[in-house]
Scaffold this motif. Structure first.
Motif, mmCIF file in Angstrom:
data_model
loop_
_atom_site.group_PDB
_atom_site.id
_atom_site.type_symbol
_atom_site.label_atom_id
_atom_site.label_comp_id
_atom_site.label_asym_id
_atom_site.label_seq_id
_atom_site.Cartn_x
_atom_site.Cartn_y
_atom_site.Cartn_z
ATOM 1 N N GLN A 1 0.952 -1.267 -0.008
ATOM 2 C CA GLN A 1 0.050 -0.137 -0.087
ATOM 3 C C GLN A 1 0.687 1.333 -0.180
ATOM 4 O O GLN A 1 1.990 1.298 0.508
ATOM 5 C CB GLN A 1 -0.793 -0.001 1.400
ATOM 6 C CG GLN A 1 -1.815 -1.078 1.418
ATOM 7 C CD GLN A 1 -2.770 -1.113 2.591
ATOM 8 O OE1 GLN A 1 -2.124 -1.112 3.813
ATOM 9 N NE2 GLN A 1 -4.062 -1.130 2.622
ATOM 10 N N VAL A 2 0.550 2.355 -0.609
ATOM 11 C CA VAL A 2 0.934 3.668 -0.353
ATOM 12 C C VAL A 2 0.052 4.366 0.665
ATOM 13 O O VAL A 2 -1.204 4.640 0.395
ATOM 14 C CB VAL A 2 0.909 4.442 -1.742
ATOM 15 C CG1 VAL A 2 1.426 5.818 -1.598
ATOM 16 C CG2 VAL A 2 1.525 3.702 -2.706
ATOM 17 N N MET B 1 4.203 10.470 2.246
ATOM 18 C CA MET B 1 3.722 9.077 1.816
ATOM 19 C C MET B 1 4.523 8.202 2.329
ATOM 20 O O MET B 1 6.017 8.267 2.254
ATOM 21 C CB MET B 1 3.259 8.654 0.227
ATOM 22 C CG MET B 1 2.134 9.884 -0.088
ATOM 23 S SD MET B 1 2.144 10.080 -1.837
ATOM 24 C CE MET B 1 3.258 11.537 -1.923
ATOM 25 N N TYR B 2 4.273 6.785 2.689
ATOM 26 C CA TYR B 2 5.326 5.600 2.685
ATOM 27 C C TYR B 2 4.746 4.549 2.225
ATOM 28 O O TYR B 2 3.404 4.200 2.395
ATOM 29 C CB TYR B 2 5.745 5.734 4.206
ATOM 30 C CG TYR B 2 4.570 5.431 5.042
ATOM 31 C CD1 TYR B 2 3.867 6.503 5.830
ATOM 32 C CD2 TYR B 2 4.423 4.038 5.808
ATOM 33 C CE1 TYR B 2 2.976 6.347 6.537
ATOM 34 C CE2 TYR B 2 3.324 4.012 6.807
ATOM 35 C CZ TYR B 2 2.532 4.911 7.110
ATOM 36 O OH TYR B 2 1.657 4.765 8.045
ATOM 37 N N ILE B 3 5.444 3.439 1.855
ATOM 38 C CA ILE B 3 5.130 2.343 1.351
ATOM 39 C C ILE B 3 4.969 1.251 2.455
ATOM 40 O O ILE B 3 5.843 1.247 3.275
ATOM 41 C CB ILE B 3 5.725 1.720 0.242
ATOM 42 C CG1 ILE B 3 6.337 2.905 -0.617
ATOM 43 C CG2 ILE B 3 5.314 0.422 -0.155
ATOM 44 C CD1 ILE B 3 5.120 3.134 -1.740
ATOM 45 N N SER B 4 4.062 0.301 2.590
ATOM 46 C CA SER B 4 3.782 -0.454 3.547
ATOM 47 C C SER B 4 3.421 -1.891 3.054
ATOM 48 O O SER B 4 2.674 -1.927 1.883
ATOM 49 C CB SER B 4 2.798 -0.201 4.690
ATOM 50 O OG SER B 4 2.451 -1.262 5.465
ATOM 51 N N THR B 5 4.014 -3.061 3.495
ATOM 52 C CA THR B 5 3.716 -4.065 2.964
ATOM 53 C C THR B 5 3.318 -5.026 4.166
ATOM 54 O O THR B 5 3.201 -6.408 3.928
ATOM 55 C CB THR B 5 5.207 -4.881 2.541
ATOM 56 O OG1 THR B 5 5.997 -4.758 3.649
ATOM 57 C CG2 THR B 5 5.725 -4.237 1.263
ATOM 58 N N GLU C 1 -3.038 0.607 -3.760
ATOM 59 C CA GLU C 1 -2.410 -0.402 -3.204
ATOM 60 C C GLU C 1 -2.588 -1.562 -4.050
ATOM 61 O O GLU C 1 -3.334 -1.282 -5.118
ATOM 62 C CB GLU C 1 -3.292 -1.030 -1.791
ATOM 63 C CG GLU C 1 -5.031 -0.770 -2.009
ATOM 64 C CD GLU C 1 -5.775 -0.674 -0.965
ATOM 65 O OE1 GLU C 1 -5.404 -0.834 0.061
ATOM 66 O OE2 GLU C 1 -7.047 -0.325 -1.029
ATOM 67 N N GLU C 2 -2.252 -2.580 -3.790
ATOM 68 C CA GLU C 2 -2.437 -3.771 -5.013
ATOM 69 C C GLU C 2 -3.830 -4.311 -4.940
ATOM 70 O O GLU C 2 -4.484 -4.562 -6.117
ATOM 71 C CB GLU C 2 -1.472 -5.016 -4.459
ATOM 72 C CG GLU C 2 -0.118 -4.635 -4.768
ATOM 73 C CD GLU C 2 0.762 -5.841 -4.184
ATOM 74 O OE1 GLU C 2 1.820 -6.243 -5.006
ATOM 75 O OE2 GLU C 2 0.711 -6.136 -3.067
ATOM 76 N N TYR C 3 -4.594 -4.333 -3.984
ATOM 77 C CA TYR C 3 -5.925 -4.864 -3.793
ATOM 78 C C TYR C 3 -6.933 -3.829 -2.945
ATOM 79 O O TYR C 3 -6.472 -3.498 -2.127
ATOM 80 C CB TYR C 3 -6.278 -6.400 -3.293
ATOM 81 C CG TYR C 3 -5.205 -7.454 -3.891
ATOM 82 C CD1 TYR C 3 -5.663 -8.060 -5.034
ATOM 83 C CD2 TYR C 3 -3.917 -7.517 -3.211
ATOM 84 C CE1 TYR C 3 -4.955 -8.971 -5.599
ATOM 85 C CE2 TYR C 3 -3.261 -8.670 -4.013
ATOM 86 C CZ TYR C 3 -3.694 -9.310 -5.097
ATOM 87 O OH TYR C 3 -2.850 -10.224 -5.751
#
Lengths: 357, 357
Positions: free
Chosen positions: A21-22, A37-41, A120-122
């Motif tokens: 996700q962003v 912003m930051y990227i989270s997995t 985000e991916e989904y």
């Protein structure tokens, strides 16, 4: 990123998968930075809608970076159109996605859609009114974030409906190589107008003249007197100003408008990052030149977008209009791509490809 | 001032008579002062048109002081509508006059007319296209400088055509007791709108509420926060802003507009005397509220003024609208009357009676 087969299996089993996700950090003033912003997995998502949901579960394919997203990064208390982002939640915006699961009879598994989604991916989308099914897949899917998405509807509505153009009229487009501007200029040329655009680099100016067929173009950063610059390109004045930037450019354009001129106010990107907007001083000509200045939003035209497709699709297929995209590969490129809009780093419509299905 | 009999004799003999005039001194910056004009009794005029003239010779009866005249007191080089005055020549403006001699088949001796004339006792008018014959004399002649003249056409055009009002909408009128505002407010009430006006004194606010039937009114000089004031009177927002003043009021009004609101830009009187206009900062709501801001001028509607008479004359005759004038007696009162518009000294439409025929 899962393969389609892996995805199918996870869906069948209703298993949880990782969902990159962003996320939005916190409300800002001034220019946005990548670190806003930051990227989270860390997020996971079950590839099945919760029981009873009437939303849709989608896999995001292409996401769209648009200037209006800056406005969602600040606290908005008085707004007729925009909300604002929630800290530590995914940013949202326009995108193209594939339906993986649907609780809504309008959408079936496998459908391609465009509309508001998460970065985000989904995503699970519950507000499905702002989701549109993609019927024509002989054009690039990414076009549904641009020429066939919100910017394209903005360009068509702003040009044909707000600007009420006539053959032979003079048209000025600011931020002319952007997602909306490049299309407005080409539509105006097709109508038989004289069209000049402004942009922020030599490369963009060349694009306007050589790729998009503008009659002329200039780099606003090289003009110390915008009023004089416009006078040079429009010695007889401007009939239509398609306004994307605001501030000093608007002040200069008003002084160069012709009698009964129209200003379609689409965006004011030069103002979005200022603590206090610049004041526009030259309003007297609104009266003595009887100028109409009309703010508008694609929002009011989305329901009727198919009438614009009737115009755009044949033009795209026949190669009579071109559309330039600036493609960032991978969700994690979103912060840089979005921030780049405000320094003018992008050439053409900025998109982020999340997955090629 | 000659009696009618004396005038008749002078006309028959083609003799010269004295012609008192209001002369313009020189181009100005800032607020106009009485000393920017001067009265001269040195001019004489033959009460007969020169041989071959296709103009008209008129005796001026009522002259109109209008805010736009301030704009003619400065050097204008870029203007679609206004020229400017010539130093040591009579100022010009709207008035009601009687034809004494005509070289134009459209006008006969004895006709009453309204239109652009000189601020003097007698004028030779060569541009007769902007002169209109008065057909209805059962209403006060001075009305043809106001409710049935340029301000009345401005009010009707600006309200019915530019503002596209609907029953039940909310309307805000600034400078609401002025020549145009008082009429706009009454027309809006007759259409079933909720109407609030602003003015610059308690007396004017009382007039708005008690004489013109506005739903409410406020003294802008007593409000330190115009945005909050408008919020108080329009908790649900403004559909139509009939703009006569500009500057801070416009900034406050935009913030209070409703979605799809309309701003009819009629005048910006707060800006006419400033060396540099105030900047209007709140343009973003134009986009997210999809607001139309339209400058207009009676100029574009003068040719069709009779359709507005069809509305106004019955309303006047039936007493359904009232019209307040501030009458100065005598041509020499012009400088004070004209200058008074900018300090808000006038109550209602400012006219100068030159002669009662």
């Amino acid at each position: 990123m899962l393969s389609e087969t892996q995805e199918e299996r996870k869906m069948a089993e209703g298993e949880e998968v990782k969902n990159k996700q962003v996320l939005f950090r916190n409300y800002i003033d001034g220019f946005p930075k990548e670190s806003d912003m930051y990227i989270s997995t860390e997020n996971t998502i079950r590839l099945k809608l919760p029981q009873g949901s009437n939303g849709v579960l989608v896999k995001n394919l292409v996401l769209s970076c648009d200037p209006f997203m800056r406005l969602l990064m600040q606290k908005n208390d008085d707004s007729g159109l925009f909300g604002c982002y929630t800290p530590d939640s995914p940013i949202t915006g326009y995108g193209v996605a594939k339906i993986l699961d649907s609780g809504n009879p309008k959408f079936q598994k496998g459908d391609l859609v465009w509309g508001m989604t998460g970065f985000e991916e989904y995503s699970i989308i519950t507000e499905t009114e702002s989701l549109y099914k993609i019927e024509h897949t002989d054009v690039p899917l990414s076009y549904y974030t641009g020429i066939l998405g919100m910017p394209g509807i903005t360009a068509c509505a702003g040009f044909y409906e707000v600007s009420t153009p006539k053959k032979g009229e003079t048209v000025f487009v600011s931020a002319a190589s952007g997602a909306v501007g490049q299309l407005v200029g080409q539509l105006a040329k097709l109508m038989g107008c004289y069209v000049v655009g402004s942009a922020g680099s030599k490369e963009k100016v060349d694009l306007l003249k050589n790729k998009f067929g503008f009659d002329d173009a200039f780099n606003y950063k090289e003009e110390h007197d915008l009023t004089a610059a416009l006078k040079r390109y429009f010695p007889e004045g401007i009939d239509i100003y398609f306004e994307n930037v605001g501030g000093k450019m608007l002040d200069a354009a008003i002084l160069n408008m012709r009698i009964h001129g129209r200003i379609a106010v689409c965006g004011l990107i030069s103002q979005y990052n200022l603590a206090e907007p610049e004041g526009v001083k030259n309003l007297m000509p609104l009266i003595y030149k009887r100028i109409t200045m009309k703010g508008f939003s694609a929002f009011d035209y989305l329901a009727h977008y198919s009438k614009f497709y009737d115009i755009l699709l044949p033009l795209i297929r026949e190669g009579k209009i071109v559309y330039i995209e600036d493609v960032a590969e991978g969700l994690e490129k979103t912060p840089a791509a979005l921030v780049g809009l405000f320094s003018g780093r992008n050439i053409g419509k900025q998109v982020v490809v999340v997955s090629r299905e």
